[in-house]
Design a protein around this motif. Structure first.
Motif, PDB file in Angstrom:
ATOM      1  N   ASN A  13       0.832  -1.216   0.000  1.00  0.00           N
ATOM      2  CA  ASN A  13       0.000   0.000   0.000  1.00  0.00           C
ATOM      3  C   ASN A  13       0.854   1.248   0.000  1.00  0.00           C
ATOM      4  N   CYS A  14       1.934   1.222   0.811  1.00  0.00           N
ATOM      5  CA  CYS A  14       2.817   2.405   0.888  1.00  0.00           C
ATOM      6  C   CYS A  14       3.427   2.695  -0.481  1.00  0.00           C
ATOM      7  N   LEU A  15       3.845   1.623  -1.171  1.00  0.00           N
ATOM      8  CA  LEU A  15       4.458   1.834  -2.497  1.00  0.00           C
ATOM      9  C   LEU A  15       3.436   2.434  -3.444  1.00  0.00           C
ATOM     10  N   GLU A  16       2.187   1.962  -3.310  1.00  0.00           N
ATOM     11  CA  GLU A  16       1.133   2.514  -4.180  1.00  0.00           C
ATOM     12  C   GLU A  16       0.897   3.988  -3.863  1.00  0.00           C
ATOM     13  N   ILE A  17       0.890   4.324  -2.564  1.00  0.00           N
ATOM     14  CA  ILE A  17       0.704   5.746  -2.172  1.00  0.00           C
ATOM     15  C   ILE A  17       1.786   6.610  -2.817  1.00  0.00           C
ATOM     16  N   CYS A  18       3.013   6.079  -2.862  1.00  0.00           N
ATOM     17  CA  CYS A  18       4.133   6.863  -3.426  1.00  0.00           C
ATOM     18  C   CYS A  18       4.184   6.781  -4.949  1.00  0.00           C
ATOM     19  N   GLY A  19       3.275   6.025  -5.536  1.00  0.00           N
ATOM     20  CA  GLY A  19       3.252   5.928  -6.994  1.00  0.00           C
ATOM     21  C   GLY A  19       4.408   5.105  -7.548  1.00  0.00           C
ATOM     22  N   ILE A  20       4.894   4.155  -6.746  1.00  0.00           N
ATOM     23  CA  ILE A  20       5.997   3.309  -7.239  1.00  0.00           C
ATOM     24  C   ILE A  20       5.418   2.030  -7.843  1.00  0.00           C
ATOM     25  N   ASP A  21       5.729   1.821  -9.108  1.00  0.00           N
ATOM     26  CA  ASP A  21       5.309   0.604  -9.807  1.00  0.00           C
ATOM     27  C   ASP A  21       6.134  -0.563  -9.287  1.00  0.00           C
ATOM     28  N   TYR A  22       5.496  -1.664  -8.940  1.00  0.00           N
ATOM     29  CA  TYR A  22       6.273  -2.809  -8.463  1.00  0.00           C
ATOM     30  C   TYR A  22       5.606  -4.094  -8.931  1.00  0.00           C
ATOM     31  N   LYS A  23       6.366  -5.167  -8.883  1.00  0.00           N
ATOM     32  CA  LYS A  23       5.806  -6.496  -9.184  1.00  0.00           C
ATOM     33  C   LYS A  23       6.183  -7.413  -8.037  1.00  0.00           C
ATOM     34  N   ILE A  24       5.298  -8.374  -7.753  1.00  0.00           N
ATOM     35  CA  ILE A  24       5.662  -9.374  -6.745  1.00  0.00           C
ATOM     36  C   ILE A  24       6.380 -10.509  -7.463  1.00  0.00           C
ATOM     37  N   ASP A  25       7.575 -10.844  -6.973  1.00  0.00           N
ATOM     38  CA  ASP A  25       8.332 -11.950  -7.552  1.00  0.00           C
ATOM     39  C   ASP A  25       8.449 -13.019  -6.469  1.00  0.00           C
ATOM     40  N   LYS A  26       7.655 -14.086  -6.622  1.00  0.00           N
ATOM     41  CA  LYS A  26       7.568 -15.082  -5.542  1.00  0.00           C
ATOM     42  C   LYS A  26       8.875 -15.872  -5.367  1.00  0.00           C
ATOM     43  N   CYS A  27       9.796 -15.751  -6.331  1.00  0.00           N
ATOM     44  CA  CYS A  27      11.082 -16.461  -6.204  1.00  0.00           C
ATOM     45  C   CYS A  27      12.180 -15.574  -5.608  1.00  0.00           C
ATOM     46  N   LEU A  28      11.821 -14.334  -5.253  1.00  0.00           N
ATOM     47  CA  LEU A  28      12.857 -13.403  -4.778  1.00  0.00           C
ATOM     48  C   LEU A  28      13.205 -13.685  -3.310  1.00  0.00           C
ATOM     49  N   VAL A  29      14.247 -14.507  -3.103  1.00  0.00           N
ATOM     50  CA  VAL A  29      14.638 -14.848  -1.731  1.00  0.00           C
ATOM     51  C   VAL A  29      15.985 -14.231  -1.360  1.00  0.00           C
ATOM     52  N   ARG A  30      16.734 -13.784  -2.362  1.00  0.00           N
ATOM     53  CA  ARG A  30      18.037 -13.134  -2.205  1.00  0.00           C
ATOM     54  C   ARG A  30      19.107 -14.090  -1.675  1.00  0.00           C
TER      55      ARG A  30
END
Ligand code: AMP
Length: 411
Positions: free
Chosen positions: A247-264
């Motif tokens: 929600n915070c990213l949306e408030i700031c207008g930041i486009d993002y994608k969820i990457d379910k494999c992103l474990v780092r």
């Protein structure tokens, strides 16, 4: 050419390491200027740690079975038998320093760092054995707002540098309990497909199965794409934490994608993980870590942070190598040298050059070559009249100016 036995045979840098100069240095320094400025604007202060650390600092925190520790660490024993290493990353070192500098009572703490990191990986485009990172760490106040804020600051740094078309990928790997359940589930599935996995991933299956999600191998990636998402294993608290980050990213207008494999690639992450990519390559990565400070004997305080790969970011920074800001002071003959040297010292501009070798033609050619904006030429009549001849190199216009008016006219 005859070789000289006394000459050093190694004139090129060590594989995977680069000399930093010219345009590359300019983009590096432009990046640091912007990153440090945005960091300070958000109340982060600099904490730079030594390049050499005790090996333990990284082994326990990053994880023994991680690629960084198992394959890439530059470790050595010093003359006193101590097991040391060149730091492979900044976060664990900053945590070590917070405890050793007794800053644990000053929470929340907002620290930023920059400097050289070392990983013995196979060099390729954007991957070096010595590279530089800039990082931000926000300790204390565990809150999804702070996770989003780190992503927002990283995003701001990229927009200040005019780097567009970046992809923000986020995920949550939850806490220990949810992750353990998820790991049990994927080990089950992956064991049945073990014969198709890469050699590295087969090893990871026993030692660190979550890391398989991070594999760069195509077949591993196809297998991982069919795995259930780690998000399905989060507790309701962890899920709502992750939703607030979104929600915070949306408030700031930041486009993002969820990457379910992103474990780092580092074991210390919990909950939010993220990566910012450009042209498919990660230029910044980070996430939350709950237990890192306590690993070093500090309090049980959570943190969130990120690290930029400076070399990778610099590929996209445009710098004007020929910024014609320089003012040249040129004596016509040797007799004019002392007076010209005095003028050179009076000159109070950002960039100046004393050009005194060769004949006048050579000197002017040199001023042109280094792209000088102005040449201050001094011959006998200027020397005797206490003035200077100013030539604007672009237009060719020339003017005699009193020495007292020099700075206001050309700087
Ligand atoms: P990490 O510390 O692995 O989370 O990496 C953070 C960032 O550092 C990555 O997103 C890359 O931009 C950069 N990075 C990591 N490893 C290398 C490397 N070997 N060479 C250049 N940049 C790197």
């Amino acid at each position: 050419m005859q070789s000289n036995d006394n000459q050093l045979s190694h004139v090129s840098p060590v594989r995977g390491m680069k000399d930093l100069y010219g345009k590359d240095y300019k983009s590096y320094s432009k990046f640091l200027d912007v990153a440090l400025q945005i960091g300070s604007l958000h109340c982060f202060s600099v904490m730079n740690t030594p390049i050499v650390e005790h090996l333990d600092v990284f082994v326990r925190s990053i994880g023994e079975s991680s690629d960084i520790i198992s394959k890439e660490i530059y470790e050595f024993t010093d003359k006193n038998g101590k097991r040391l290493c060149l730091r492979p990353e900044g976060t664990a070192a900053v945590m070590r320093a917070i405890v050793s500098e007794k800053l644990t009572q000053s929470m929340p703490l907002k620290l930023m760092y920059y400097g050289e990191m070392f990983r013995y990986d196979r060099p390729q485009k954007g991957r070096y054995r010595q590279f530089r990172q800039f990082g931000l760490e926000h300790l204390g106040d565990k809150s999804p707002y702070n996770d989003a804020n780190i992503i927002l600051i990283a995003h701001t740094i990229f927009s200040k540098l005019n780097i567009k078309d970046i992809a923000v990928n986020i995920n949550s790997i939850g806490g220990l309990e949810s992750r353990s359940k998820y790991i049990l589930c994927i080990v089950d599935i992956l064991s049945s497909k073990a014969k198709y996995l890469s050699v590295d991933s087969k090893n990871r299956l026993a030692k660190n199965p979550l890391r398989i999600l991070d594999s760069k191998d195509k077949t591993d990636q196809e297998i991982c794409a069919s795995l259930p998402s780690i998000l399905e294993y989060l507790s309701s608290d962890e899920m709502s934490y992750f939703e607030t980050v979104q929600n915070c990213l949306e408030i700031c207008g930041i486009d993002y994608k969820i990457d379910k494999c992103l474990v780092r690639g580092l074991d210390y992450y919990t909950d939010t993980t993220f990566e910012i990519k450009k042209d498919g390559l990660a230029i910044c990565g980070g996430g939350r870590y709950d237990n890192l400070l306590s690993e070093f004997g500090g309090p049980n305080v959570s943190g969130v942070g990120c690290a930029f790969g400076i070399e990778r970011v610099c590929e996209y920074i445009s710098v004007n190598i020929a910024d014609n800001t320089c003012v040249a002071v040129i004596p016509v003959s040797d007799d004019d040298m002392p007076y010209a040297y005095r003028v050179f010292n009076v000159l109070n501009c950002d960039c100046k050059e004393f050009i005194h070798l060769g004949n006048i033609k050579k000197k002017l050619q040199r001023a042109n070559k280094i792209n000088c904006r102005v040449a201050v030429i001094i011959g006998e009549s200027e020397r005797c009249g206490n003035n200077v001849c100013v030539k604007w190199m672009g237009s060719g216009e020339q003017k005699i100016i009193d020495i007292d008016d020099l700075n206001s006219s050309v700087c």
